[in-house]
Design a protein around this motif. Structure first.
Motif, short mmCIF file in Angstrom:
data_model
loop_
_atom_site.label_atom_id
_atom_site.label_comp_id
_atom_site.label_asym_id
_atom_site.label_seq_id
_atom_site.Cartn_x
_atom_site.Cartn_y
_atom_site.Cartn_z
N GLN A 83 -7.91 20.07 0.35
CA GLN A 83 -8.58 19.04 1.16
C GLN A 83 -7.69 18.65 2.32
OE1 GLN A 83 -10.37 15.70 -1.08
NE2 GLN A 83 -9.57 14.28 0.46
N ASN A 95 -7.11 15.71 5.30
CA ASN A 95 -7.47 14.32 5.63
C ASN A 95 -6.95 13.97 7.02
OD1 ASN A 95 -8.50 13.98 3.01
ND2 ASN A 95 -6.51 13.33 2.20
N ARG A 104 -0.18 2.02 5.56
CA ARG A 104 -1.07 2.57 4.52
C ARG A 104 -0.19 3.05 3.37
NH1 ARG A 104 -6.37 4.30 6.65
NH2 ARG A 104 -6.49 3.84 8.90
N HIS A 133 0.67 4.91 -2.08
CA HIS A 133 -0.44 5.37 -2.93
C HIS A 133 -0.08 6.65 -3.68
CE1 HIS A 133 -3.16 3.40 0.33
NE2 HIS A 133 -2.62 2.50 -0.46
N LYS A 170 1.20 16.32 -1.06
CA LYS A 170 0.69 16.11 0.30
C LYS A 170 1.64 16.74 1.30
CE LYS A 170 -1.07 11.74 -1.40
NZ LYS A 170 -0.82 10.31 -1.59
N HIS A 220 3.22 7.64 -1.80
CA HIS A 220 3.36 7.94 -0.36
C HIS A 220 2.78 6.82 0.48
CE1 HIS A 220 1.68 9.72 3.41
NE2 HIS A 220 2.97 10.00 3.52
N GLY A 221 3.43 6.59 1.61
CA GLY A 221 2.88 5.62 2.57
C GLY A 221 3.53 5.82 3.93
N PHE A 222 2.94 5.18 4.93
CA PHE A 222 3.55 5.23 6.27
C PHE A 222 3.18 3.98 7.04
CE2 PHE A 222 -0.21 6.07 8.87
CZ PHE A 222 -1.09 6.72 8.03
N TYR A 232 -3.18 15.23 6.99
CA TYR A 232 -2.43 15.81 5.87
C TYR A 232 -3.31 16.64 4.96
CZ TYR A 232 -3.94 11.33 3.74
OH TYR A 232 -4.66 10.23 3.31
N TYR A 251 -9.81 13.99 -3.83
CA TYR A 251 -9.82 12.53 -3.93
C TYR A 251 -10.56 12.11 -5.20
CZ TYR A 251 -11.04 7.70 -2.60
OH TYR A 251 -11.21 6.33 -2.56
N ASP A 305 -7.02 6.58 -8.23
CA ASP A 305 -6.25 6.09 -7.08
C ASP A 305 -5.42 4.88 -7.52
OD1 ASP A 305 -7.06 4.47 -3.94
OD2 ASP A 305 -5.49 5.95 -4.40
N LYS A 345 -6.57 -4.20 -0.33
CA LYS A 345 -6.08 -3.48 -1.54
C LYS A 345 -4.56 -3.38 -1.51
CE LYS A 345 -6.20 1.11 -1.49
NZ LYS A 345 -6.66 2.53 -1.55
N ASP A 346 -4.01 -3.05 -0.36
CA ASP A 346 -2.55 -2.81 -0.28
C ASP A 346 -1.74 -4.09 -0.28
OD1 ASP A 346 -2.68 0.27 1.69
OD2 ASP A 346 -2.91 -0.14 -0.47
C1 LIG Z 1 -7.80 8.80 0.48
C2 LIG Z 1 -9.28 8.96 0.67
C3 LIG Z 1 -10.08 7.88 1.04
N1 LIG Z 1 -11.43 8.07 1.21
C4 LIG Z 1 -12.24 6.93 1.63
C5 LIG Z 1 -12.18 5.72 0.70
C6 LIG Z 1 -12.36 4.55 1.64
O1 LIG Z 1 -13.75 4.32 1.86
C7 LIG Z 1 -11.73 5.02 2.95
C8 LIG Z 1 -10.32 4.50 3.18
O2 LIG Z 1 -9.58 4.78 2.00
P1 LIG Z 1 -8.13 4.16 1.84
O3 LIG Z 1 -8.13 2.73 2.29
O4 LIG Z 1 -7.65 4.47 0.43
O5 LIG Z 1 -7.30 5.04 2.88
P2 LIG Z 1 -5.74 5.03 3.10
O6 LIG Z 1 -5.18 3.64 2.96
O7 LIG Z 1 -5.46 5.78 4.34
O8 LIG Z 1 -5.22 5.88 1.84
C9 LIG Z 1 -4.33 6.96 2.01
O9 LIG Z 1 -3.12 6.38 2.34
C10 LIG Z 1 -1.91 6.99 1.93
C11 LIG Z 1 -1.05 7.17 3.15
C12 LIG Z 1 -1.99 8.20 1.12
O10 LIG Z 1 -0.99 8.90 0.96
C13 LIG Z 1 -3.23 8.57 0.44
O11 LIG Z 1 -3.58 9.89 0.79
C14 LIG Z 1 -4.38 7.70 0.69
O12 LIG Z 1 -4.39 6.77 -0.38
O13 LIG Z 1 -11.71 6.46 2.87
C15 LIG Z 1 -12.04 9.30 1.02
O14 LIG Z 1 -13.27 9.44 1.17
N2 LIG Z 1 -11.27 10.36 0.64
C16 LIG Z 1 -9.91 10.24 0.47
O15 LIG Z 1 -9.25 11.27 0.15
#
Ligand SMILES: Cc1cn([C@H]2C[C@H](O)[C@@H](COP(=O)(O)OP(=O)(O)O[C@H]3O[C@H](C)C(=O)[C@H](O)[C@H]3O)O2)c(=O)[nH]c1=O
Length: 191
Positions: A47, A49, A59, A62, A72, A119-121, A132, A138, A143, A169-170
């Protein structure tokens, strides 16, 4: 394309060669053969992203629980981030330690974050497009997260906290020591 092991050897920094000319640039961003030759084991990314964020967005941190744990391969298309990987492998000699590196659209640097890491940034530029590869799909039910400002981790995000922008969430992620799932994860991880 060069591969360098970080202070936590399983976390790898990749620097592809950027071919610039009067039109712009070309870069091979991923080579499966070179990647697996250096790694010494197979990784099948399934996958891709992409996320876009503005300055101060953080972010993370996670990870996904087994059986959907993900490794990743992360990089920045444009902008600058501080990218962080935290070792959460129960029993690891570097459990709770982290690696951080600046990834940006100029150096094209990448970080390989194996399974067993959170992981985060944080975005250091005005805006950032982050992309990535992951080697497991997912799985929202798997999660999980750890607090970005867990005092036991002591992560220096290189940006003042007033400028940070996190998802709800975070802002509510647990500290590493309170992550009971993790020990389940740890067991599963080594299963
Ligand atoms: C991760 C992911 C999210 N989503 C949907 C779920 C939510 O509706 C929306 C935002 O999700 P989220 O707030 O979890 O996105 P990030 O905060 O960027 O999360 C990522 O942030 C850090 C940096 C990570 O390493 C992970 O890959 C991932 O957790 O995208 C999807 O549909 N597919 C996915 O693979």
């Amino acid at each position: 394309m060069t591969f360098t092991r970080s202070a936590i050897p399983d976390v790898i920094i990749i620097e592809p060669k950027v071919h610039g000319d009067e039109r712009g640039y070309f870069v091979e961003t991923f080579r499966h053969d070179k990647f697996e030759n250096f790694l010494g084991y197979k990784v099948n990314f399934c996958q891709d992203n992409e996320s876009r964020s503005h300055h101060g967005v953080l972010r993370g941190l996670h990870y996904q629980l087994a059986p959907y744990a993900q490794s990743k391969l992360v990089r920045v298309i444009d902008g600058r981030v501080l990218d962080v990987a935290v070792d959460i492998r129960v029993g690891s000699p570097t459990f709770g330690k982290y690696v951080s590196v600046e990834l940006n659209g100029k150096n094209k640097k990448q970080m390989f974050v194996p399974r067993g890491f959170a992981h985060g940034f944080v975005v250091l530029s005005e805006t950032c497009t982050f992309t990535y590869k992951v080697d497991n799909y997912y799985a929202p039910e798997c999660d999980r997260g750890i607090s970005f400002n867990d005092s036991n981790l002591g992560i220096d995000w290189q940006i003042t906290s007033e400028l940070l922008h996190l998802s709800v969430k975070d802002t509510k992620q647990p500290k590493l020591e309170d992550t009971l799932d993790l020990f389940e994860y740890g067991r599963n991880y080594y299963a």
